[in-house]
Write a protein that holds these residues in place. Structure first.
Motif, PDB file in Angstrom:
ATOM      1  N   LEU A  83       0.854  -1.189   0.000  1.00 50.75           N
ATOM      2  CA  LEU A  83       0.000   0.000   0.000  1.00 50.75           C
ATOM      3  C   LEU A  83       0.893   1.244   0.000  1.00 50.75           C
ATOM      4  CD1 LEU A  83      -2.809   1.083  -0.085  1.00 50.75           C
ATOM      5  CD2 LEU A  83      -2.940   0.945   2.401  1.00 50.75           C
ATOM      6  N   LYS A  84       1.090   1.812  -1.181  1.00 51.78           N
ATOM      7  CA  LYS A  84       1.885   3.030  -1.327  1.00 51.78           C
ATOM      8  C   LYS A  84       1.362   3.812  -2.532  1.00 51.78           C
ATOM      9  CE  LYS A  84       5.816   0.974  -1.613  1.00 51.78           C
ATOM     10  NZ  LYS A  84       7.266   0.741  -1.778  1.00 51.78           N
ATOM     11  N   LYS A  85       1.526   5.108  -2.482  1.00 52.17           N
ATOM     12  CA  LYS A  85       1.089   5.999  -3.565  1.00 52.17           C
ATOM     13  C   LYS A  85       2.202   6.992  -3.850  1.00 52.17           C
ATOM     14  CE  LYS A  85      -3.206   4.460  -4.040  1.00 52.17           C
ATOM     15  NZ  LYS A  85      -4.351   5.247  -3.564  1.00 52.17           N
ATOM     16  N   ARG A  86       2.215   7.485  -5.108  1.00 52.09           N
ATOM     17  CA  ARG A  86       3.199   8.502  -5.461  1.00 52.09           C
ATOM     18  C   ARG A  86       2.652   9.324  -6.629  1.00 52.09           C
ATOM     19  NH1 ARG A  86       8.603   5.871  -7.351  1.00 52.09           N
ATOM     20  NH2 ARG A  86       8.961   7.963  -8.197  1.00 52.09           N
ATOM     21  N   GLU A  87       2.982  10.635  -6.602  1.00 50.61           N
ATOM     22  CA  GLU A  87       2.665  11.528  -7.711  1.00 50.61           C
ATOM     23  C   GLU A  87       3.881  12.398  -7.961  1.00 50.61           C
ATOM     24  OE1 GLU A  87      -0.929  13.660  -7.967  1.00 50.61           O
ATOM     25  OE2 GLU A  87      -2.161  12.091  -7.034  1.00 50.61           O
ATOM     26  N   SER A  88       3.974  12.884  -9.195  1.00 48.63           N
ATOM     27  CA  SER A  88       5.179  13.624  -9.570  1.00 48.63           C
ATOM     28  C   SER A  88       4.840  15.005 -10.123  1.00 48.63           C
ATOM     29  CB  SER A  88       5.983  12.829 -10.616  1.00 48.63           C
ATOM     30  OG  SER A  88       5.228  12.663 -11.800  1.00 48.63           O
ATOM     31  N   LEU A  89       5.816  15.881 -10.021  1.00 41.75           N
ATOM     32  CA  LEU A  89       5.743  17.236 -10.543  1.00 41.75           C
ATOM     33  C   LEU A  89       7.023  17.494 -11.318  1.00 41.75           C
ATOM     34  CD1 LEU A  89       4.897  20.268 -10.732  1.00 41.75           C
ATOM     35  CD2 LEU A  89       5.941  20.574  -8.474  1.00 41.75           C
ATOM     36  N   THR A  90       6.868  17.787 -12.591  1.00 41.93           N
ATOM     37  CA  THR A  90       8.019  18.150 -13.413  1.00 41.93           C
ATOM     38  C   THR A  90       8.018  19.668 -13.559  1.00 41.93           C
ATOM     39  OG1 THR A  90       7.924  16.063 -14.615  1.00 41.93           O
ATOM     40  CG2 THR A  90       9.162  17.860 -15.633  1.00 41.93           C
ATOM     41  N   LEU A  91       8.961  20.325 -12.898  1.00 43.26           N
ATOM     42  CA  LEU A  91       9.018  21.790 -12.852  1.00 43.26           C
ATOM     43  C   LEU A  91      10.027  22.299 -13.877  1.00 43.26           C
ATOM     44  CD1 LEU A  91       8.299  24.517 -11.601  1.00 43.26           C
ATOM     45  CD2 LEU A  91      10.039  24.071  -9.834  1.00 43.26           C
ATOM     46  N   ILE A  92       9.539  23.187 -14.737  1.00 45.28           N
ATOM     47  CA  ILE A  92      10.394  23.838 -15.741  1.00 45.28           C
ATOM     48  C   ILE A  92      10.443  25.327 -15.409  1.00 45.28           C
ATOM     49  CG2 ILE A  92      10.696  24.363 -18.180  1.00 45.28           C
ATOM     50  CD1 ILE A  92       9.074  21.826 -18.795  1.00 45.28           C
ATOM     51  N   VAL A  93      11.650  25.865 -15.218  1.00 44.81           N
ATOM     52  CA  VAL A  93      11.839  27.296 -14.911  1.00 44.81           C
ATOM     53  C   VAL A  93      12.434  27.961 -16.141  1.00 44.81           C
ATOM     54  CG1 VAL A  93      12.930  28.976 -13.397  1.00 44.81           C
ATOM     55  CG2 VAL A  93      12.167  26.774 -12.467  1.00 44.81           C
ATOM     56  N   GLU A  94      11.641  28.861 -16.762  1.00 42.62           N
ATOM     57  CA  GLU A  94      12.084  29.552 -17.976  1.00 42.62           C
ATOM     58  C   GLU A  94      12.558  30.964 -17.632  1.00 42.62           C
ATOM     59  OE1 GLU A  94       9.374  27.525 -21.465  1.00 42.62           O
ATOM     60  OE2 GLU A  94       8.859  29.514 -20.732  1.00 42.62           O
ATOM     61  N   GLY A  95      13.415  31.500 -18.522  1.00 43.81           N
ATOM     62  CA  GLY A  95      13.897  32.870 -18.342  1.00 43.81           C
ATOM     63  C   GLY A  95      14.524  33.401 -19.614  1.00 43.81           C
ATOM     64  N   LYS A  96      14.369  34.737 -19.864  1.00 47.11           N
ATOM     65  CA  LYS A  96      14.989  35.357 -21.023  1.00 47.11           C
ATOM     66  C   LYS A  96      16.504  35.370 -20.852  1.00 47.11           C
ATOM     67  CE  LYS A  96      10.972  38.398 -21.596  1.00 47.11           C
ATOM     68  NZ  LYS A  96      10.521  39.817 -21.624  1.00 47.11           N
ATOM     69  N   PRO A  97      17.222  35.367 -21.947  1.00 48.12           N
ATOM     70  CA  PRO A  97      18.689  35.373 -21.831  1.00 48.12           C
ATOM     71  C   PRO A  97      19.182  36.644 -21.137  1.00 48.12           C
ATOM     72  CG  PRO A  97      17.991  34.739 -24.051  1.00 48.12           C
ATOM     73  CD  PRO A  97      16.773  35.256 -23.351  1.00 48.12           C
ATOM     74  N   GLN A  98      20.129  36.473 -20.228  1.00 45.38           N
ATOM     75  CA  GLN A  98      20.809  37.576 -19.542  1.00 45.38           C
ATOM     76  C   GLN A  98      22.299  37.426 -19.817  1.00 45.38           C
ATOM     77  OE1 GLN A  98      19.178  40.011 -17.823  1.00 45.38           O
ATOM     78  NE2 GLN A  98      17.214  39.007 -18.364  1.00 45.38           N
ATOM     79  N   ILE A  99      22.945  38.564 -20.214  1.00 46.43           N
ATOM     80  CA  ILE A  99      24.344  38.510 -20.637  1.00 46.43           C
ATOM     81  C   ILE A  99      25.191  39.390 -19.731  1.00 46.43           C
ATOM     82  CG2 ILE A  99      25.993  39.051 -22.491  1.00 46.43           C
ATOM     83  CD1 ILE A  99      23.804  38.450 -24.498  1.00 46.43           C
ATOM     84  N   LYS A 100      26.376  38.901 -19.386  1.00 46.83           N
ATOM     85  CA  LYS A 100      27.387  39.684 -18.688  1.00 46.83           C
ATOM     86  C   LYS A 100      28.726  39.359 -19.322  1.00 46.83           C
ATOM     87  CE  LYS A 100      29.557  40.370 -14.199  1.00 46.83           C
ATOM     88  NZ  LYS A 100      29.607  39.935 -12.776  1.00 46.83           N
ATOM     89  N   MET A 101      29.454  40.423 -19.791  1.00 46.70           N
ATOM     90  CA  MET A 101      30.721  40.209 -20.492  1.00 46.70           C
ATOM     91  C   MET A 101      31.872  40.685 -19.625  1.00 46.70           C
ATOM     92  SD  MET A 101      29.775  41.200 -24.437  1.00 46.70           S
ATOM     93  CE  MET A 101      31.304  40.511 -25.056  1.00 46.70           C
ATOM     94  N   THR A 102      32.952  39.940 -19.640  1.00 45.33           N
ATOM     95  CA  THR A 102      34.170  40.290 -18.903  1.00 45.33           C
ATOM     96  C   THR A 102      35.366  40.079 -19.820  1.00 45.33           C
ATOM     97  OG1 THR A 102      34.418  38.060 -18.028  1.00 45.33           O
ATOM     98  CG2 THR A 102      33.154  39.609 -16.696  1.00 45.33           C
ATOM     99  N   LYS A 103      36.470  40.781 -19.484  1.00 41.42           N
ATOM    100  CA  LYS A 103      37.695  40.582 -20.262  1.00 41.42           C
ATOM    101  C   LYS A 103      38.847  40.357 -19.310  1.00 41.42           C
ATOM    102  CE  LYS A 103      38.846  45.533 -20.733  1.00 41.42           C
ATOM    103  NZ  LYS A 103      39.138  46.606 -21.697  1.00 41.42           N
ATOM    104  N   LYS A 104      39.837  39.666 -19.824  1.00 40.15           N
ATOM    105  CA  LYS A 104      41.010  39.319 -19.030  1.00 40.15           C
ATOM    106  C   LYS A 104      42.231  39.407 -19.940  1.00 40.15           C
ATOM    107  CE  LYS A 104      42.924  35.641 -16.161  1.00 40.15           C
ATOM    108  NZ  LYS A 104      42.713  34.254 -15.666  1.00 40.15           N
ATOM    109  N   THR A 105      43.217  40.215 -19.522  1.00 37.10           N
ATOM    110  CA  THR A 105      44.411  40.414 -20.333  1.00 37.10           C
ATOM    111  C   THR A 105      45.473  39.406 -19.959  1.00 37.10           C
ATOM    112  OG1 THR A 105      43.935  42.777 -20.476  1.00 37.10           O
ATOM    113  CG2 THR A 105      46.170  42.081 -21.041  1.00 37.10           C
ATOM    114  N   ASP A 106      46.118  38.865 -20.980  1.00 37.02           N
ATOM    115  CA  ASP A 106      47.182  37.896 -20.740  1.00 37.02           C
ATOM    116  C   ASP A 106      48.352  38.607 -20.076  1.00 37.02           C
ATOM    117  OD1 ASP A 106      49.797  36.410 -22.090  1.00 37.02           O
ATOM    118  OD2 ASP A 106      48.174  35.046 -21.530  1.00 37.02           O
ATOM    119  N   PRO A 107      49.089  37.952 -19.162  1.00 38.35           N
ATOM    120  CA  PRO A 107      50.231  38.616 -18.503  1.00 38.35           C
ATOM    121  C   PRO A 107      51.246  39.181 -19.492  1.00 38.35           C
ATOM    122  CG  PRO A 107      49.682  36.600 -17.370  1.00 38.35           C
ATOM    123  CD  PRO A 107      48.840  36.626 -18.599  1.00 38.35           C
ATOM    124  N   SER A 108      51.341  38.582 -20.664  1.00 36.31           N
ATOM    125  CA  SER A 108      52.303  39.080 -21.655  1.00 36.31           C
ATOM    126  C   SER A 108      51.809  40.355 -22.310  1.00 36.31           C
ATOM    127  CB  SER A 108      52.536  38.008 -22.721  1.00 36.31           C
ATOM    128  OG  SER A 108      51.349  37.785 -23.469  1.00 36.31           O
TER     129      SER A 108
END
Length: 570
Positions: A402-427
């Motif tokens: 005697l056991k029962k189970r139910e499921s929930l498949t959760l999808i979290v959507e979002g618009k693209p968010q961008i963050k740009m960084t730069k890194k200079t080579d030691p040379s």
């Protein structure tokens, strides 16, 4: 003791017919023999030296003699009289011992050994007793069953071919069963075969049984006399089926009533403790006053929770003899809200509830992507990492399956968010530009470069985890350039740019060149100064040498002048 014959007849014949001489002090002698064995009868007389012959006879019931064997002492010959019942059964030995083979009941007689001389006849009597062991007693005509409180014939104990006749005794559980009026009636009888003269003994037993006689063994025995005395032979045990009325009714539930759940089949089984047990009963279901007639079982299929209640059964002819039991049909309900596939936007709130209804306390377990959670999920502000497959599972530990189970498949959507960084080579020769993107569904990343410059390494992407990943590119610009990162999914297209200056690279290169030239010039000046110093040092060393030589010359001249002065004074 001896007697003389009358003068008018021959001595020996007269002695045999008219007189018998018994050896003084010689009494009766009994020979015991088993039926079918050989009877051995020694003469028990001392053989006289003037013996003429020996004879054996037996006496009829009226006392008249019947001669059966003769042996001459002179010729050593043996003669047997023509007596049909002893034909080919007699043997007379030199010591006048007589043997009779295949002993029979008819051989029970008084035999006499006679030794005859010219003037005397000596006699030694012997009485033969023949014994026949009876067959092992057997209980026959056994009752198929016995009923309590009723006097009924249990059976007969029979033993055959006995001589003399024996006596039969009945036993209950190894103890002698004595006749008791109205409770145990024993009738004994015997019968002799007119041909074999052997006896058959029969004893019948009528017995009033009780429940105490259940599985109780009954036996019988025959007691008889044999050559060595009294003996007893026992029969095999006999156990009888005891019939008694039902005194109590019980009801059983299959499967065990603490494990019944909705959808099961229930079998009610009613039992009476009588023998034979009742074959039909009345079954009473909850809320139904009228009983349902059935065999000793009644089945309910696919039961629901409303089948919980008291169940009863009784005898058909005695409804007051009833038994009851309480049955609980266990149930378990689970309601998950929301359930199925749910799509939400990042930052949204999502209340989740898992409601349990059960016949007893149930355990609840939450799982996310097959990993057990410590508590039930609750979302006040959704994040990408909250997405996944949630399962609410409950069970009743005491009720298997005697056991029962139910499921929930959760999808979290979002618009693209961008963050740009730069890194200079030691040379300072290259720059690494990174475009960090988050969103769901996974945004696609595209790079655009405005201006001249060499791309040292093509764009590389990291794994997409919890709605986030990045793409990076390594560039060595020859002039000021602009790098544009575009992220696009089904919801939106997002663009972000980053300017990369080439002057910074040139200034750093010039600074580095100046530093190198300065170092080289410094090294050259240091070498020049070191050369001048060395030259001056050499020149100075030579001048000092000349002065030293001049001083040495002056010293020698002064010395010579002093020597000349000394010479002049002298």
């Amino acid at each position: 003791m001896a007697s003389k014959a009358a003068p008018s007849c021959r001595l020996v014949i007269c002695l045999l017919i008219s007189a018998a001489v018994l050896r003084p002090g010689l009494g009766w002698y009994t020979v015991n023999s088993a039926y079918g064995d050989t009877i051995i009868m020694p003469c028990r007389l001392d053989v006289p030296q003037n013996l003429m012959f020996g004879k054996w006879k037996y006496e009829k019931p009226d006392g008249s003699p019947v001669f059966i064997a003769f042996r001459s002492s002179m010729k050593k010959s043996v003669q047997y009289d023509d007596v049909p019942e002893y034909k080919d059964r007699l043997s007379l030995y030199e010591n006048y011992t007589l043997s009779i083979s295949d002993a029979r009941i008819s051989d029970e007689k008084r035999f006499v050994c006679m030794l005859v001389t010219e003037d005397n006849v000596f006699e030694a009597p012997a009485v033969v007793k023949v014994f026949k062991q009876p067959s092992k007693p057997e209980i026959v005509s056994k009752a198929p069953f016995l009923e309590t409180e009723q006097l009924k014939k249990l059976g007969e104990c029979i033993s055959k071919d006995s001589y003399p006749d024996g006596n039969i005794t009945w036993y209950r559980n190894g103890k002698v069963l004595q006749p008791v009026e109205g409770a145990a009636v024993i009738i004994f009888k015997k019968q002799m075969d007119p041909v074999t003269q052997l006896y058959t003994m029969t004893s019948s037993l009528e017995y009033k049984t009780t429940k105490a006689d259940i599985q109780m063994p009954f036996t019988c025995s025959v007691t008889y006399y044999g050559p060595t005395g009294q003996k007893t032979v026992y029969s095999d045990q006999a156990v009888f089926d005891i019939y008694y009325p039902t005194e109590q009714v019980t009801i059983q539930v299959l499967p065990p009533k603490n494990a019944i759940k909705e959808g099961d089949n229930i079998t009610l089984k009613c039992l009476g403790n009588g023998n034979p047990p009742p074959e039909e009963f009345l079954f009473y279901l909850p809320g139904q006053p009228e009983g349902i007639r059935s065999s000793n079982t009644y089945t309910l299929t696919d039961v629901r929770r409303n089948a919980t209640g008291d169940y009863k059964c009784s005898l058909i002819d005695k409804k007051s003899m009833i038994a009851s039991t309480a049955i609980t049909v266990h149930y378990l309900d689970l309601s998950l809200n929301p359930s199925g596939e749910v799509t939400k936007q990042i930052g949204d709130a999502l209340p989740v509830s898992c409601t349990i209804s059960a016949s007893r306390n149930a355990t609840v377990v939450w799982m996310k992507d097959n990993i057990k959670l410590r508590s039930s999920p609750s979302f006040s502000s959704l994040h990408y990492q909250d997405a996944g497959n949630y399962v609410c599972e409950t069970a009743l530990q005491e009720v298997e399956g005697l056991k029962k189970r139910e499921s929930l498949t959760l999808i979290v959507e979002g618009k693209p968010q961008i963050k740009m960084t730069k890194k200079t080579d030691p040379s300072g020769l290259s720059k690494t530009i990174i475009c960090h993107v988050e969103g769901f569904p996974k945004p696609a990343i595209q790079w655009t470069i405005t201006g001249s410059g060499s791309v040292i390494n093509q764009a590389k992407e990291s794994p997409y985890i919890n709605g986030r990943y990045y793409s990076k590119i390594i560039i060595s610009p020859e002039e000021n350039v602009t790098l544009t990162c575009t992220a696009e999914n089904q919801l939106e297209r997002t663009v972000n740019s980053l300017n990369v200056s080439a002057n910074e690279n040139k200034e750093k290169v010039n600074d580095q060149a100046k530093l190198i030239v300065g170092i080289v010039v410094g090294l050259l000046l240091a070498a020049l100064v070191a050369g001048v110093v060395y030259w001056l040092y050499i020149k100075k060393s030579k001048t000092a040498s000349k002065h030293v030589n001049k001083d040495l010359g002056n010293l020698e001249e002064n010395k010579k002048l002093e020597e000349n002065n000394h010479k002049t004074e002298a």
